[in-house]
Design an enzyme around this catalytic site. Structure first.
Site, short mmCIF file in Angstrom:
data_model
loop_
_atom_site.label_atom_id
_atom_site.label_comp_id
_atom_site.label_asym_id
_atom_site.label_seq_id
_atom_site.Cartn_x
_atom_site.Cartn_y
_atom_site.Cartn_z
N ARG A 126 -15.14 -5.98 0.34
CA ARG A 126 -13.94 -6.29 1.14
C ARG A 126 -13.73 -4.56 0.68
O ARG A 126 -13.25 -4.28 0.00
CB ARG A 126 -13.14 -7.27 1.63
N VAL A 127 -13.70 -3.56 2.05
CA VAL A 127 -12.68 -1.75 2.18
C VAL A 127 -11.74 -2.39 3.17
O VAL A 127 -12.56 -2.67 4.02
CB VAL A 127 -14.15 -1.27 1.28
N GLY A 128 -11.08 -2.30 2.64
CA GLY A 128 -9.79 -1.81 4.14
C GLY A 128 -9.90 -0.36 4.39
O GLY A 128 -10.73 0.45 4.36
N ASP A 129 -8.63 -0.08 5.18
CA ASP A 129 -8.12 0.96 5.96
C ASP A 129 -8.63 2.21 5.15
O ASP A 129 -8.81 3.56 5.40
CB ASP A 129 -7.95 1.51 6.85
N THR A 151 -0.66 1.60 6.65
CA THR A 151 -0.66 0.91 6.19
C THR A 151 -0.63 -0.92 7.13
O THR A 151 -0.30 -0.39 7.99
CB THR A 151 0.91 0.73 5.23
N GLY A 152 -1.22 -1.55 6.60
CA GLY A 152 -0.46 -2.51 7.54
C GLY A 152 -2.28 -3.76 7.53
O GLY A 152 -3.81 -3.00 6.45
N THR A 160 0.80 -1.33 -0.38
CA THR A 160 -0.26 0.09 0.32
C THR A 160 1.23 1.40 0.12
O THR A 160 1.88 1.69 0.59
CB THR A 160 -0.71 0.26 1.03
N GLY A 201 -6.26 -3.87 7.58
CA GLY A 201 -7.01 -2.60 7.30
C GLY A 201 -8.33 -3.49 8.95
O GLY A 201 -8.30 -1.49 9.05
N1 ASP Z 1 -3.99 -1.15 4.86
C1 ASP Z 1 -4.31 -2.41 3.56
C2 ASP Z 1 -5.84 -2.86 3.69
O1 ASP Z 1 -6.27 -3.13 4.56
C3 ASP Z 1 -3.25 -3.32 3.10
C4 ASP Z 1 -1.77 -2.09 3.06
O2 ASP Z 1 -2.03 -1.41 3.44
O3 ASP Z 1 -1.10 -3.66 3.00
O4 ASP Z 1 -6.18 -2.57 2.47
#
Ligand code: ASP
Length: 341
Positions: free
Chosen positions: A235-238, A258-259, A207, A261
Site C-alpha cells: 500500500r502507498v499513501g498520498d 497528512t491524514g 507523518t 491517504g
Molecule cells: N497520509 C499518510 C498516509 O496515508 C498517513 C499520515 O498522514 O499520517 O500514508
C-alpha cells in the site's frame, strides 16, 4: 544601460530590495491527539522536536538558502526523530516491516521527485530529492528506488534502524483491532476515526512535512511518512503522490498533507488547493479549508495540511483532534501548536 539591466535582474530575483518575507511551516502529523493521552513529558518532547526541525530549515532560508534546501532539512530532522511516523519511528506494515514514502517539489520549476515503499534509505526525503535532480523520473518504488539511492551515494541503513518499540506495540494493537476495523469498513464506507475510537490513533499518525518560501520568492514542499500501521500489499499513501499529499507551485502555493491517504489521493488534495487559488481566485486559507473542512470529511476521510503562498500567507487546517504543527517567519517569531486554537 548596463546598470539598469543589473538592477532589473536583481529586482526580478527578489534580492535587490531584499525579499523581506521568508517563512517555513512544518507538520508532524494529524490525528486523534487527545490532551488526556499526551503526558506533559511527551508534549514537551514533541514541541522540542518540532522546534528543532523548524530551526533546521529556518537557518537555511535566513541565510538566503533555497526553500528546497529548507524543506529537506526540516523533514530530515523529523525523519531522524523517533517520535514521528517517518524515517526512524515509522509505523510497521502487516508483515512487520517499515516501508517509507516521501516526496519533494520545487515550486519554481514544477520539478518533483518521490520514493515509495523503501526499506533501507535512512532519509527518504533526500532520496526523493535525488530522484528529482538526478534521474529522468518523478517516482521510484521499492528495490529500484533503493538501488538508485545506493548509486546516488545516499545513506543506507539496516531495516532494523527504523524499529521503535512504540510503533511495534502499535502494530500489535492494530492487528487485534484489524478485524473490527474491517467489519466497520464493510458496514459503512464512511468510517471515521471517531467511530474507531482513540485506539485508531496508531493507524496513521505522525507523518511529517514542510513548506517554505525563500528570500528569492520561491516555494517548495516536502512530505515523508511510514504510511499507515498494518498496511498490506505494498500500500502507498498520498504523501509521495505528487498532487495528492505534496505539491508546490510559485503561482499559487506549497502544500504538504497528512491524514487518511486514500481520501487525499481520491481528491488530489494538494493540487486542488492550488487550483482553487488559480482558477477561483480563493485565498490559501479558503482553498485549504474547502478541502480539509468540506471535501475530505464528506467522503469520510480525516486529516490536515499545511499550505503557504508566495506572499507568506499560511493555512494549517485539520479536521482531527489535533495536528502537530509549527511556523516561523522572517522576524524569527515562531510558534508550535498541537491542539485546536
Ligand atoms: N497520509 C499518510 C498516509 O496515508 C498517513 C499520515 O498522514 O499520517 O500514508
Amino acid at each position: 544601460m548596463r546598470i539598469i539591466v543589473i538592477i532589473c535582474l536583481l529586482a526580478m530575483s527578489g534580492l535587490a530590495f531584499g525579499q523581506d518575507r521568508y517563512v517555513l511551516v512544518i507538520h508532524g502529523g494529524a490525528g486523534t491527539i487527545l490532551r488526556t493521552q499526551l503526558t506533559p513529558e511527551k508534549e514537551k518532547a514533541y514541541k522540542e522536536a518540532l522546534k528543532a526541525s523548524l530551526m533546521a530549515g529556518y537557518e537555511i532560508i535566513k541565510k538566503g538558502g533555497s526553500s528546497l534546501d529548507a524543506v529537506e532539512a526540516a523533514v530530515r530532522s523529523m525523519e531522524d526523530c523517533p517520535l514521528f511516523n517517518a524515517g526512524k519511528g515509522a509505523v510497521f506494515t502487516a508483515e512487520g516491516k517499515n516501508e517509507l514514502d516521501a516526496a519533494i517539489m520545487n515550486g519554481r520549476t514544477l520539478e518533483a521527485g518521490a520514493v515509495a515503499g523503501v526499506t533501507v534509505i535512512r532519509n527518504p526525503v533526500t532520496a526523493a530529492r535525488a530522484v528529482m535532480e538526478k534521474s529522468k523520473h518523478v517516482m521510484l518504488t521499492g528495490k529500484g528506488a533503493e538501488a538508485f539511492a545506493r548509486e546516488a551515494g545516499l545513506e543506507i541503513v539496516d531495516p532494523s534502524y527504523f524499529h521503535t518499540d512504540d510503533r511495534w506495540n502499535g502494530l500489535q494493537r492494530a492487528r487485534k483491532l484489524d478485524s473490527t476495523r474491517q467489519q466497520l469498513d464493510h458496514a459503512d464506507t464512511a468510517v471515521t476515526s471517531a467511530k474507531l475510537g482513540a485506539e485508531h490513533l496508531d493507524y496513521k499518525f505522525g507523518t511529517v512535512g514542510a513548506v517554505a518560501l525563500d528570500r528569492q520568492g520561491n516555494l517548495a514542499a516536502a512530505t515523508s511518512t511510514g504510511g499507515m500501521t498494518n498496511k498490506k500489499y505494498g500500500r502507498v499513501g498520498d504523501a509521495p503522490v505528487i498532487g495528492a499529499g505534496t505539491y508546490a507551485d510559485n503561482a499559487t502555493c506549497a502544500v504538504s498533507c497528512t491524514g487518511w491517504g486514500e481520501y487525499f489521493i481520491r481528491l488530489t488534495v494538494a493540487k486542488t488547493v492550488c487550483d482553487l487559488m488559480e482558477y477561483k481566485g480563493m485565498s490559501v486559507k479558503d482553498a485549504a479549508n474547502e478541502l480539509i473542512m468540506k471535501k475530505v470529511p464528506v467522503l469520510g476521510g480525516d486529516g490536515g495540511l499545511i499550505a503557504l503562498d508566495r506572499k507568506g500567507n499560511i493555512a494549517m487546517p485539520f479536521n482531527t483532534a489535533g495536528m502537530y504543527r509549527a511556523a516561523i517567519k522572517e522576524n524569527g517569531e515562531w510558534e508550535v501548536m498541537i491542539f485546536k486554537p
